[in-house]
Write a protein that holds these residues in place. Structure first.
Motif, PDB file in Angstrom:
ATOM      1  N   TRP A  84     -22.611  38.756  42.930  1.00  0.00           N
ATOM      2  CA  TRP A  84     -21.840  38.643  44.172  1.00  0.00           C
ATOM      3  C   TRP A  84     -21.591  37.194  44.599  1.00  0.00           C
ATOM      4  CZ3 TRP A  84     -23.358  36.193  48.543  1.00  0.00           C
ATOM      5  CH2 TRP A  84     -24.725  35.968  48.744  1.00  0.00           C
ATOM      6  N   PRO A  85     -22.504  36.227  44.384  1.00  0.00           N
ATOM      7  CA  PRO A  85     -22.160  34.852  44.781  1.00  0.00           C
ATOM      8  C   PRO A  85     -20.949  34.306  44.024  1.00  0.00           C
ATOM      9  CG  PRO A  85     -24.528  35.075  44.468  1.00  0.00           C
ATOM     10  CD  PRO A  85     -23.902  36.305  43.900  1.00  0.00           C
ATOM     11  N   MET A  86     -20.856  34.607  42.722  1.00  0.00           N
ATOM     12  CA  MET A  86     -19.705  34.158  41.941  1.00  0.00           C
ATOM     13  C   MET A  86     -18.436  34.869  42.389  1.00  0.00           C
ATOM     14  SD  MET A  86     -18.916  34.433  37.830  1.00  0.00           S
ATOM     15  CE  MET A  86     -18.234  36.087  37.973  1.00  0.00           C
ATOM     16  N   LEU A  87     -18.530  36.174  42.639  1.00  0.00           N
ATOM     17  CA  LEU A  87     -17.353  36.950  43.037  1.00  0.00           C
ATOM     18  C   LEU A  87     -16.818  36.492  44.386  1.00  0.00           C
ATOM     19  CD1 LEU A  87     -18.626  40.490  41.976  1.00  0.00           C
ATOM     20  CD2 LEU A  87     -17.114  38.956  40.687  1.00  0.00           C
ATOM     21  N   LEU A  88     -17.720  36.247  45.344  1.00  0.00           N
ATOM     22  CA  LEU A  88     -17.297  35.750  46.651  1.00  0.00           C
ATOM     23  C   LEU A  88     -16.629  34.390  46.522  1.00  0.00           C
ATOM     24  CD1 LEU A  88     -17.204  35.955  49.737  1.00  0.00           C
ATOM     25  CD2 LEU A  88     -19.538  35.011  49.779  1.00  0.00           C
ATOM     26  N   ALA A  89     -17.194  33.523  45.690  1.00  0.00           N
ATOM     27  CA  ALA A  89     -16.612  32.191  45.490  1.00  0.00           C
ATOM     28  C   ALA A  89     -15.248  32.283  44.817  1.00  0.00           C
ATOM     29  CB  ALA A  89     -17.560  31.327  44.668  1.00  0.00           C
ATOM     30  N   ILE A  90     -15.058  33.258  43.913  1.00  0.00           N
ATOM     31  CA  ILE A  90     -13.749  33.458  43.281  1.00  0.00           C
ATOM     32  C   ILE A  90     -12.701  33.768  44.343  1.00  0.00           C
ATOM     33  CG2 ILE A  90     -12.407  35.073  41.873  1.00  0.00           C
ATOM     34  CD1 ILE A  90     -14.751  35.188  39.936  1.00  0.00           C
ATOM     35  N   VAL A  91     -13.050  34.678  45.266  1.00  0.00           N
ATOM     36  CA  VAL A  91     -12.108  35.043  46.327  1.00  0.00           C
ATOM     37  C   VAL A  91     -11.773  33.827  47.186  1.00  0.00           C
ATOM     38  CG1 VAL A  91     -11.789  36.447  48.399  1.00  0.00           C
ATOM     39  CG2 VAL A  91     -12.860  37.448  46.369  1.00  0.00           C
ATOM     40  N   LEU A  92     -12.800  33.092  47.605  1.00  0.00           N
ATOM     41  CA  LEU A  92     -12.571  31.927  48.463  1.00  0.00           C
ATOM     42  C   LEU A  92     -11.764  30.859  47.732  1.00  0.00           C
ATOM     43  CD1 LEU A  92     -16.094  31.602  50.139  1.00  0.00           C
ATOM     44  CD2 LEU A  92     -14.007  32.605  51.104  1.00  0.00           C
ATOM     45  N   GLY A  93     -12.088  30.617  46.466  1.00  0.00           N
ATOM     46  CA  GLY A  93     -11.365  29.611  45.699  1.00  0.00           C
ATOM     47  C   GLY A  93      -9.913  29.993  45.465  1.00  0.00           C
ATOM     48  N   THR A  94      -9.677  31.272  45.183  1.00  0.00           N
ATOM     49  CA  THR A  94      -8.306  31.729  44.936  1.00  0.00           C
ATOM     50  C   THR A  94      -7.464  31.659  46.200  1.00  0.00           C
ATOM     51  OG1 THR A  94      -9.101  33.241  43.213  1.00  0.00           O
ATOM     52  CG2 THR A  94      -6.905  33.627  44.077  1.00  0.00           C
ATOM     53  N   LEU A  95      -8.000  32.175  47.308  1.00  0.00           N
ATOM     54  CA  LEU A  95      -7.238  32.160  48.559  1.00  0.00           C
ATOM     55  C   LEU A  95      -7.041  30.738  49.061  1.00  0.00           C
ATOM     56  CD1 LEU A  95      -8.798  35.238  50.409  1.00  0.00           C
ATOM     57  CD2 LEU A  95      -6.672  35.117  49.095  1.00  0.00           C
ATOM     58  N   GLY A  96      -8.077  29.913  48.940  1.00  0.00           N
ATOM     59  CA  GLY A  96      -7.937  28.517  49.349  1.00  0.00           C
ATOM     60  C   GLY A  96      -6.929  27.777  48.489  1.00  0.00           C
ATOM     61  N   GLY A  97      -6.967  28.048  47.172  1.00  0.00           N
ATOM     62  CA  GLY A  97      -6.006  27.407  46.282  1.00  0.00           C
ATOM     63  C   GLY A  97      -4.582  27.841  46.569  1.00  0.00           C
ATOM     64  N   CYS A  98      -4.388  29.145  46.850  1.00  0.00           N
ATOM     65  CA  CYS A  98      -3.046  29.627  47.198  1.00  0.00           C
ATOM     66  C   CYS A  98      -2.553  28.978  48.488  1.00  0.00           C
ATOM     67  CB  CYS A  98      -3.060  31.152  47.350  1.00  0.00           C
ATOM     68  SG  CYS A  98      -3.200  32.056  45.787  1.00  0.00           S
ATOM     69  N   LEU A  99      -3.472  28.686  49.401  1.00  0.00           N
ATOM     70  CA  LEU A  99      -3.095  28.073  50.671  1.00  0.00           C
ATOM     71  C   LEU A  99      -2.734  26.608  50.508  1.00  0.00           C
ATOM     72  CD1 LEU A  99      -2.892  28.179  53.778  1.00  0.00           C
ATOM     73  CD2 LEU A  99      -5.338  27.655  53.854  1.00  0.00           C
ATOM     74  N   ALA A 135     -32.993  30.471  36.615  1.00  0.00           N
ATOM     75  CA  ALA A 135     -33.208  29.564  37.748  1.00  0.00           C
ATOM     76  C   ALA A 135     -31.938  28.809  38.137  1.00  0.00           C
ATOM     77  CB  ALA A 135     -34.314  28.570  37.402  1.00  0.00           C
ATOM     78  N   HIS A 136     -30.998  28.678  37.195  1.00  0.00           N
ATOM     79  CA  HIS A 136     -29.768  27.917  37.471  1.00  0.00           C
ATOM     80  C   HIS A 136     -28.651  28.781  38.053  1.00  0.00           C
ATOM     81  CE1 HIS A 136     -31.573  24.496  35.585  1.00  0.00           C
ATOM     82  NE2 HIS A 136     -31.582  25.038  34.380  1.00  0.00           N
ATOM     83  N   GLU A 137     -28.836  30.081  38.054  1.00  0.00           N
ATOM     84  CA  GLU A 137     -27.763  30.967  38.522  1.00  0.00           C
ATOM     85  C   GLU A 137     -27.431  30.758  39.995  1.00  0.00           C
ATOM     86  OE1 GLU A 137     -27.881  35.127  37.426  1.00  0.00           O
ATOM     87  OE2 GLU A 137     -29.177  34.674  35.707  1.00  0.00           O
ATOM     88  N   ALA A 138     -28.426  30.419  40.808  1.00  0.00           N
ATOM     89  CA  ALA A 138     -28.224  30.328  42.253  1.00  0.00           C
ATOM     90  C   ALA A 138     -27.157  29.306  42.628  1.00  0.00           C
ATOM     91  CB  ALA A 138     -29.546  29.993  42.954  1.00  0.00           C
ATOM     92  N   TRP A 139     -27.118  28.167  41.900  1.00  0.00           N
ATOM     93  CA  TRP A 139     -26.115  27.147  42.229  1.00  0.00           C
ATOM     94  C   TRP A 139     -24.909  27.184  41.294  1.00  0.00           C
ATOM     95  CZ3 TRP A 139     -24.719  23.476  38.616  1.00  0.00           C
ATOM     96  CH2 TRP A 139     -25.585  23.306  37.522  1.00  0.00           C
TER      97      TRP A 139
END
Length: 254
Positions: A84-99, A135-139
């Protein structure tokens, strides 16, 4: 339906045949290896039409084939909890990039698409399969998601760096196929929302995209049939070489 036919009439016979052939080929690749439909579609259609048009055409074929891929495997709850952290970031990155950036930014977008395809091809051909320590997945998960979203917003391609990241998690075959379907579904829906917000995805475009579903499904069936008859390793190598040549052409010609 009339709007959809008018869309293809406006494209002309040659471009309409290119669209149909592209989605058969893209579906075939997806049927063979579980990914590649939007990558192939954006790469080939980007040779002949605006990236916004190409992105609008792939929305329904990509969404429905990804949801089909996502539906089977039985690992969805655990994958959602982990990804879910990656998926949420995908949404934010895509919408922000479109904007802020937009897929209709001009020749540099075509070159960006070419660069994304070339990088993806080179990573598939040259890089070994990496293994990521938990351990690296979080960031790293939100970082990869954000970068994937931005690249999606300007090129319509959502494989870099999401696919290498998912491959590095050590998932088994069924988990990986379902994880790819989950990531691609989220990316496609986020891209559709961005295109809709910018006015690049209306009824005519959605109708034209729906008509592209049939050749995509035909291609998937052919790909699944071929998967039983040729070496998957050979096919992946040919796929990445062809993708790299296409990306280099787009990068150089713009």
């Amino acid at each position: 339906m009339n709007n959809s036919l008018a869309f293809y009439q406006e494209l002309g016979m040659a471009l309409s045949l290119l669209v149909l052939g592209t989605f058969v080929l893209a579906g075939m690749v997806k049927g063979m290896i579980g990914l590649g439909l939007p990558t192939i579609a954006m790469g080939l259609l980007g040779l002949a039409m605006a990236p916004t048009q190409a992105a609008a055409l792939l929305i329904i074929p990509a969404t429905l084939t990804n949801l089909w891929q996502l539906a089977f495997g039985g690992h969805l709850p655990s994958l959602l909890k982990r990804l879910w952290p990656m998926l949420l970031a995908i949404v934010l990155g895509t919408l922000g990039g479109c904007l802020w950036l937009s897929i209709d930014g001009g020749h540099w977008v075509v070159r960006g698409l070419g660069a994304a395809l070339l990088l993806y091809a080179l990573s598939g051909l040259l890089l070994p399969t990496l293994r990521l320590a938990p351990a690296h997945e979080a960031w790293l998960a939100p970082l990869c998601g954000l970068i994937t979203g931005v690249i999606t917003s300007v090129t319509g391609v959502f494989v870099i760096p999401a696919v290498p990241y998912l491959q590095a998690l050590g998932l088994n075959k069924d988990q990986l196929v379902q994880a790819l379907g989950l990531s691609f579904s989220v990316s496609t829906l986020a891209l559709a929302a961005g295109l809709l917000w910018r006015g690049a995805l209306g009824g005519a475009e959605l109708g034209a995209s729906l008509l592209a579903l049939a050749p995509a499904l035909l291609g998937m069936w052919l790909g699944q049939w071929l998967r039983q008859r040729i070496s998957a390793v050979l096919f992946r190598r040919v796929f990445f070489i062809g993708l790299g040549l296409l990306g280099a052409h787009l990068l150089i010609s713009g």
